[in-house]
Structure formats: structure tokens, C-alpha cells
Design a protein around this motif. Structure first.
Motif, PDB file in Angstrom:
ATOM      1  N   LEU A  48       0.862  -1.183   0.000  1.00  0.00           N
ATOM      2  CA  LEU A  48       0.000   0.000   0.000  1.00  0.00           C
ATOM      3  C   LEU A  48       0.901   1.238   0.000  1.00  0.00           C
ATOM      4  CD1 LEU A  48      -2.308  -1.364   2.843  1.00  0.00           C
ATOM      5  CD2 LEU A  48      -2.671  -1.555   0.385  1.00  0.00           C
ATOM      6  N   PRO A  49       1.193   1.802  -1.175  1.00  0.00           N
ATOM      7  CA  PRO A  49       2.172   2.888  -1.277  1.00  0.00           C
ATOM      8  C   PRO A  49       1.821   4.134  -0.469  1.00  0.00           C
ATOM      9  CG  PRO A  49       1.390   2.249  -3.470  1.00  0.00           C
ATOM     10  CD  PRO A  49       0.628   1.451  -2.471  1.00  0.00           C
ATOM     11  N   ASP A  50       0.546   4.475  -0.376  1.00  0.00           N
ATOM     12  CA  ASP A  50       0.161   5.707   0.316  1.00  0.00           C
ATOM     13  C   ASP A  50       0.535   5.685   1.795  1.00  0.00           C
ATOM     14  OD1 ASP A  50      -0.909   6.683  -2.033  1.00  0.00           O
ATOM     15  OD2 ASP A  50      -2.948   6.039  -1.556  1.00  0.00           O
ATOM     16  N   ILE A  51       0.566   4.497   2.381  1.00  0.00           N
ATOM     17  CA  ILE A  51       0.868   4.402   3.808  1.00  0.00           C
ATOM     18  C   ILE A  51       2.122   3.570   4.078  1.00  0.00           C
ATOM     19  CG2 ILE A  51      -1.505   4.801   4.551  1.00  0.00           C
ATOM     20  CD1 ILE A  51      -1.855   1.814   4.846  1.00  0.00           C
ATOM     21  N   GLU A  52       2.829   3.198   3.005  1.00  0.00           N
ATOM     22  CA  GLU A  52       4.075   2.435   3.084  1.00  0.00           C
ATOM     23  C   GLU A  52       3.927   1.218   4.000  1.00  0.00           C
ATOM     24  OE1 GLU A  52       7.049   5.386   4.100  1.00  0.00           O
ATOM     25  OE2 GLU A  52       7.190   6.009   2.008  1.00  0.00           O
ATOM     26  N   ALA A  53       2.911   0.416   3.704  1.00  0.00           N
ATOM     27  CA  ALA A  53       2.632  -0.775   4.497  1.00  0.00           C
ATOM     28  C   ALA A  53       2.297  -1.929   3.556  1.00  0.00           C
ATOM     29  CB  ALA A  53       1.460  -0.516   5.436  1.00  0.00           C
ATOM     30  N   TYR A  54       2.324  -3.119   4.111  1.00  0.00           N
ATOM     31  CA  TYR A  54       1.973  -4.326   3.373  1.00  0.00           C
ATOM     32  C   TYR A  54       0.725  -4.933   3.998  1.00  0.00           C
ATOM     33  CZ  TYR A  54       6.713  -3.987   1.547  1.00  0.00           C
ATOM     34  OH  TYR A  54       7.843  -3.548   0.936  1.00  0.00           O
ATOM     35  N   TYR A  55       0.044  -5.772   3.207  1.00  0.00           N
ATOM     36  CA  TYR A  55      -1.068  -6.540   3.742  1.00  0.00           C
ATOM     37  C   TYR A  55      -0.813  -7.998   3.417  1.00  0.00           C
ATOM     38  CZ  TYR A  55      -5.653  -8.284   4.920  1.00  0.00           C
ATOM     39  OH  TYR A  55      -6.684  -8.994   5.500  1.00  0.00           O
ATOM     40  N   ASP A  56      -0.794  -8.837   4.443  1.00  0.00           N
ATOM     41  CA  ASP A  56      -0.592 -10.274   4.310  1.00  0.00           C
ATOM     42  C   ASP A  56      -1.968 -10.910   4.177  1.00  0.00           C
ATOM     43  OD1 ASP A  56      -0.241 -13.027   4.755  1.00  0.00           O
ATOM     44  OD2 ASP A  56       1.414 -12.695   6.161  1.00  0.00           O
ATOM     45  N   ILE A  57      -2.291 -11.406   2.999  1.00  0.00           N
ATOM     46  CA  ILE A  57      -3.612 -11.955   2.722  1.00  0.00           C
ATOM     47  C   ILE A  57      -3.870 -13.219   3.537  1.00  0.00           C
ATOM     48  CG2 ILE A  57      -5.105 -12.946   0.929  1.00  0.00           C
ATOM     49  CD1 ILE A  57      -3.551 -11.088  -1.048  1.00  0.00           C
ATOM     50  N   ARG A  58      -2.885 -14.099   3.606  1.00  0.00           N
ATOM     51  CA  ARG A  58      -3.072 -15.364   4.340  1.00  0.00           C
ATOM     52  C   ARG A  58      -3.297 -15.135   5.823  1.00  0.00           C
ATOM     53  NH1 ARG A  58      -0.154 -20.266   1.753  1.00  0.00           N
ATOM     54  NH2 ARG A  58       0.068 -19.575  -0.381  1.00  0.00           N
ATOM     55  N   ALA A  59      -2.518 -14.250   6.418  1.00  0.00           N
ATOM     56  CA  ALA A  59      -2.614 -14.003   7.862  1.00  0.00           C
ATOM     57  C   ALA A  59      -3.633 -12.916   8.193  1.00  0.00           C
ATOM     58  CB  ALA A  59      -1.246 -13.619   8.414  1.00  0.00           C
ATOM     59  N   THR A  60      -4.188 -12.275   7.189  1.00  0.00           N
ATOM     60  CA  THR A  60      -5.105 -11.131   7.347  1.00  0.00           C
ATOM     61  C   THR A  60      -4.527 -10.101   8.313  1.00  0.00           C
ATOM     62  OG1 THR A  60      -6.451 -12.199   9.066  1.00  0.00           O
ATOM     63  CG2 THR A  60      -7.163 -12.497   6.785  1.00  0.00           C
ATOM     64  N   GLN A  61      -3.292  -9.681   8.012  1.00  0.00           N
ATOM     65  CA  GLN A  61      -2.598  -8.711   8.853  1.00  0.00           C
ATOM     66  C   GLN A  61      -1.905  -7.659   7.999  1.00  0.00           C
ATOM     67  OE1 GLN A  61       0.181 -11.214  10.963  1.00  0.00           O
ATOM     68  NE2 GLN A  61      -1.125 -11.250  12.773  1.00  0.00           N
ATOM     69  N   PHE A  62      -1.874  -6.454   8.558  1.00  0.00           N
ATOM     70  CA  PHE A  62      -1.079  -5.387   7.977  1.00  0.00           C
ATOM     71  C   PHE A  62       0.331  -5.516   8.534  1.00  0.00           C
ATOM     72  CE2 PHE A  62      -5.402  -3.806   7.865  1.00  0.00           C
ATOM     73  CZ  PHE A  62      -5.487  -3.339   6.555  1.00  0.00           C
ATOM     74  N   ILE A  63       1.310  -5.112   7.732  1.00  0.00           N
ATOM     75  CA  ILE A  63       2.697  -5.106   8.171  1.00  0.00           C
ATOM     76  C   ILE A  63       3.216  -3.705   7.920  1.00  0.00           C
ATOM     77  CG2 ILE A  63       4.975  -6.143   7.906  1.00  0.00           C
ATOM     78  CD1 ILE A  63       3.551  -8.515   6.468  1.00  0.00           C
ATOM     79  N   TYR A  64       3.641  -3.014   8.971  1.00  0.00           N
ATOM     80  CA  TYR A  64       4.130  -1.647   8.834  1.00  0.00           C
ATOM     81  C   TYR A  64       5.302  -1.421   9.777  1.00  0.00           C
ATOM     82  CZ  TYR A  64       1.049  -1.142  12.862  1.00  0.00           C
ATOM     83  OH  TYR A  64       0.426  -1.317  14.063  1.00  0.00           O
ATOM     84  N   PHE A  65       6.088  -0.397   9.465  1.00  0.00           N
ATOM     85  CA  PHE A  65       7.271  -0.092  10.251  1.00  0.00           C
ATOM     86  C   PHE A  65       6.905   0.885  11.355  1.00  0.00           C
ATOM     87  CE2 PHE A  65      11.490   1.681  11.112  1.00  0.00           C
ATOM     88  CZ  PHE A  65      12.222   0.509  11.198  1.00  0.00           C
ATOM     89  N   GLY A  66       7.293   0.555  12.569  1.00  0.00           N
ATOM     90  CA  GLY A  66       7.017   1.436  13.704  1.00  0.00           C
ATOM     91  C   GLY A  66       7.893   1.064  14.882  1.00  0.00           C
ATOM     92  N   GLY A  67       8.371   2.056  15.592  1.00  0.00           N
ATOM     93  CA  GLY A  67       9.203   1.793  16.761  1.00  0.00           C
ATOM     94  C   GLY A  67      10.500   1.080  16.429  1.00  0.00           C
ATOM     95  N   GLY A  68      11.000   1.295  15.217  1.00  0.00           N
ATOM     96  CA  GLY A  68      12.271   0.691  14.826  1.00  0.00           C
ATOM     97  C   GLY A  68      12.176  -0.755  14.357  1.00  0.00           C
ATOM     98  N   ARG A  69      10.950  -1.258  14.143  1.00  0.00           N
ATOM     99  CA  ARG A  69      10.800  -2.643  13.687  1.00  0.00           C
ATOM    100  C   ARG A  69       9.535  -2.786  12.850  1.00  0.00           C
ATOM    101  NH1 ARG A  69       7.221  -5.656  17.012  1.00  0.00           N
ATOM    102  NH2 ARG A  69       6.385  -4.371  18.684  1.00  0.00           N
ATOM    103  N   TRP A  70       9.440  -3.907  12.148  1.00  0.00           N
ATOM    104  CA  TRP A  70       8.254  -4.212  11.358  1.00  0.00           C
ATOM    105  C   TRP A  70       7.227  -4.878  12.266  1.00  0.00           C
ATOM    106  CZ3 TRP A  70       7.202  -2.332   6.708  1.00  0.00           C
ATOM    107  CH2 TRP A  70       8.261  -1.801   5.974  1.00  0.00           C
ATOM    108  N   ILE A  71       6.007  -4.363  12.232  1.00  0.00           N
ATOM    109  CA  ILE A  71       4.928  -4.808  13.110  1.00  0.00           C
ATOM    110  C   ILE A  71       3.842  -5.467  12.275  1.00  0.00           C
ATOM    111  CG2 ILE A  71       3.119  -4.013  14.691  1.00  0.00           C
ATOM    112  CD1 ILE A  71       5.017  -1.607  15.303  1.00  0.00           C
ATOM    113  N   ARG A  72       3.317  -6.574  12.763  1.00  0.00           N
ATOM    114  CA  ARG A  72       2.169  -7.247  12.150  1.00  0.00           C
ATOM    115  C   ARG A  72       0.961  -6.997  13.038  1.00  0.00           C
ATOM    116  NH1 ARG A  72       2.409 -11.420   8.480  1.00  0.00           N
ATOM    117  NH2 ARG A  72       4.429 -11.690   7.506  1.00  0.00           N
ATOM    118  N   SER A  73      -0.130  -6.556  12.425  1.00  0.00           N
ATOM    119  CA  SER A  73      -1.331  -6.246  13.191  1.00  0.00           C
ATOM    120  C   SER A  73      -2.561  -6.395  12.315  1.00  0.00           C
ATOM    121  CB  SER A  73      -1.257  -4.807  13.715  1.00  0.00           C
ATOM    122  OG  SER A  73      -2.458  -4.428  14.327  1.00  0.00           O
ATOM    123  N   ARG A  74      -3.680  -6.728  12.910  1.00  0.00           N
ATOM    124  CA  ARG A  74      -4.944  -6.801  12.168  1.00  0.00           C
ATOM    125  C   ARG A  74      -5.442  -5.408  11.809  1.00  0.00           C
ATOM    126  NH1 ARG A  74      -6.804 -11.804  11.211  1.00  0.00           N
ATOM    127  NH2 ARG A  74      -6.135 -13.366  12.689  1.00  0.00           N
TER     128      ARG A  74
END
Length: 162
Positions: A48-74
Motif C-alpha cells: 500500500l504505497p500511500d501508507i508504506e505498508a503491506y497486507y498479508d492476505i493469508r494471515a489477514t494482517q497489515f505489516i508496517y514499520f514502527g518503533g524501529g521494527r516491522w509490526i504485524r497487526s490486524r
């Protein structure tokens, strides 16, 4: 007695094949979200270029950078809670099937910059069916007329004659 044993063995074989079939059905890949683009069945991630994040379809989770690391969250981080996933562009990562799509983040960030739009996309579902705050239309169309109905005076519902 021999016939009874053959019937018992047959039932056991049928039950075991039914259990195995059920297991294979339950191992399906994740279902793309309703806001995902139409026409892609064998993909694991969207970028998702506008928010510089990924979406994992299998895990139904967003992946974004925060706090110095990549975070997976619904859920998306709070600064993007009003981001409209239906309207935002999704880059379908057809060539990546690992577990860390962000390993290519530097390239993705440059190639698919904020505001990037490739080919026109149509979402799988309609954003009208989603009652989430980020997708609701508050009636203000931004036309400066105040009521969001393009000056029709009847809230856009017909011509007032019945």
C-alpha cells in the motif's frame, strides 16, 4: 463373519478418506479482503504505497514499520485509522511468496512512491457494505454548498414530485 469384516474395513477406509478430504479443504489460502483488487487469486501480499505498508492476505494482517521494527497487526496504525482501503492503490506483489515482503521495502518505496497509481483497479467488494468510520460518507461533498447535495435542496432524493 468374513462379510462383516469386509464391511467394517470398507467403512474405516471411507471415514479416513473423508477426514483427509476435509483436512485438504481447510488448508485453503487466505481469502482476499473485499477492498482488494479484482483479478488476482494466487498472491500473498499487497503493498500500500500511500501508507508504506503491506497486507498479508493469508494471515489477514497489515505489516508496517514502527518503533524501529516491522509490526504485524490486524489493524492499521492510529495515524492511518481513517485511510480508505477501497480508494487507496494496492500494488499486488505477484512475484513474492516468502514471509518478509518488507525485505524489498527500499525498492518498493522508490518504485511505488506515495500517490502512485498504476493500472486502474476495481475492488472485489463494495465499500458501501462496510460500516467502518473510515468508509462512511458524512454527506459533505466538498463543493462549498454546505449540504453535500449539489444544491438540489431535497437531499438528492428525486425531484420532490410524487
Amino acid at each position: 463373519m468374513k462379510t462383516l469384516k469386509l464391511i467394517a474395513v470398507g467403512i474405516i477406509l471411507l471415514v479416513s478418506s473423508a477426514i483427509q478430504a476435509q483436512v485438504s479443504v481447510n488448508v485453503n489460502i487466505g481469502t482476499p479482503p473485499s477492498w482488494g483488487p479484482v483479478g488476482y487469486s494466487n498472491v500473498d501480499y499487497y503493498y500500500l504505497p500511500d501508507i508504506e505498508a503491506y497486507y498479508d492476505i493469508r494471515a489477514t494482517q497489515f505489516i508496517y514499520f514502527g518503533g524501529g521494527r516491522w509490526i504485524r497487526s490486524r489493524y492499521l496504525p492510529t495515524q492511518y485509522r481513517n485511510y480508505n482501503l477501497y480508494n487507496g492503490y494496492k500494488v499486488v506483489l505477484t512475484d513474492y511468496h516468502g514471509s518478509r515482503p518488507y525485505s524489498n521495502f527500499k525498492n518498493h518505496k522508490v518504485k511505488y512512491y506515495k500517490g502512485y497509481h498504476g493500472k486502474p483497479q476495481k475492488s472485489i467488494g463494495s465499500n458501501r457494505s462496510n460500516n467502518h468510520k473510515a468508509y462512511k460518507n458524512n454527506g459533505n461533498s466538498g463543493n462549498g454548498k454546505g449540504n453535500g447535495n449539489n444544491g438540489k435542496g431535497n437531499n438528492g432524493h428525486g425531484n420532490g414530485k410524487h
